[in-house]
Design an enzyme around this catalytic site. Structure first.
Site, mmCIF file in Angstrom:
data_model
loop_
_atom_site.group_PDB
_atom_site.id
_atom_site.type_symbol
_atom_site.label_atom_id
_atom_site.label_comp_id
_atom_site.label_asym_id
_atom_site.label_seq_id
_atom_site.Cartn_x
_atom_site.Cartn_y
_atom_site.Cartn_z
ATOM 1 N N ASP A 119 22.730 12.108 7.373
ATOM 2 C CA ASP A 119 23.005 12.182 5.950
ATOM 3 C C ASP A 119 23.580 10.854 5.443
ATOM 4 O O ASP A 119 23.144 10.305 4.426
ATOM 5 C CB ASP A 119 23.995 13.337 5.742
ATOM 6 C CG ASP A 119 24.292 13.583 4.283
ATOM 7 O OD1 ASP A 119 25.168 12.880 3.741
ATOM 8 O OD2 ASP A 119 23.633 14.452 3.694
ATOM 9 N N GLU B 116 17.224 14.958 8.582
ATOM 10 C CA GLU B 116 18.394 14.073 8.664
ATOM 11 C C GLU B 116 18.833 13.881 10.117
ATOM 12 O O GLU B 116 19.166 12.763 10.541
ATOM 13 C CB GLU B 116 19.561 14.640 7.845
ATOM 14 C CG GLU B 116 19.316 14.559 6.353
ATOM 15 C CD GLU B 116 20.395 15.267 5.526
ATOM 16 O OE1 GLU B 116 20.615 14.852 4.390
ATOM 17 O OE2 GLU B 116 20.998 16.248 6.025
HETATM 18 MN MN MN Z 1 22.041 18.079 5.101
#
Ligand code: MN
Length: 216
Positions: free
Chosen positions: A37, A109
């Site tokens: 992220d 991610e």
């Molecule tokens: Mn996430």
């Protein structure tokens, strides 16, 4: 194993990135997702910064928010078929986790973080360029004009009118001010380096105005 066009040296990293918490007790891809992220936010910010020297901080933030939002990432992951590699538990199979946009976005991610740990920032940057930044649709990011138009058409049976009220500065640093009117009344104004951007901002202000004054 090759995922997202990257070949892992350490396959255990990729395996961990694809491990959903429903699959096994205690082990999952959440920590990698956390790192992914942050990486994604950084690389997208850096690329936008380089690609658009004319954009201000507000535009850059909005473009980044659009590009890294769950829906965008989940759809990219879905197109790539990431779901079929995901390891999920019984409930995950039953409840369609492999097709779940939010779970796919998280896995995407996590895979980015795994690639970073395996091969550094360069392959991560290349993947983000290729999959997320290739064709940014500015109109999709700055869609306040279309949103305002929908609201105004359904509520007032007319279309908002935009007017340039001032242009300032030298040609390479021009600033435009645009107002938007509904039924002849100015309900928002915005400034920007292009007429388009100024009118998108005016539309954003107009939507706030409508919410406060008309409850729409
Ligand atoms: Mn996430």
């Amino acid at each position: 194993m090759n995922v997202l066009g990257y070949t892992f040296k350490d396959k255990s990293l990729l395996q961990k990135a694809l491990l959903h918490s429903s699959a096994r007790q205690g082990e999952n891809n959440e920590v990698l997702e956390f790192l992914g992220d942050a990486l994604l936010g950084f690389v997208v910010a850096e690329e936008l910064f380089k690609m658009h020297p004319d954009w201000d901080e507000g535009m850059l933030s909005r473009a980044r928010a659009y590009l890294v939002k769950e829906e965008s990432l989940g759809n990219v992951a879905k197109k790539l078929g990431l779901g079929k590699y995901l390891r999920v538990g019984k409930e995950g199979e039953r409840d369609g986790y492999r097709e779940n946009i939010s779970i796919l976005a998280d896995a995407f991610e996590a895979v980015l973080a795994a690639i970073y740990l395996d091969g550094g920032i360069r392959p991560v940057r290349a993947i983000i360029r290729r999959l997320l930044l290739k064709d940014i649709d500015e109109d999709e990011i700055y869609d306040d004009r279309s949103r305002l138009q929908e609201i105004v058409q359904s509520k007032f049976k007319e279309v908002p009118k935009y007017r340039v009220v001032s242009e300032k500065g030298p040609p390479h640093r021009r600033m435009f001010k645009v107002v938007v009117e509904i039924s002849g009344k100015v309900v928002g104004e915005g400034e920007g380096r292009s007429k388009k951007l100024a009118s998108q901002r005016a539309a954003g202000v107009a939507m706030k105005w409508l919410k406060e004054h008309e409850g729409v």
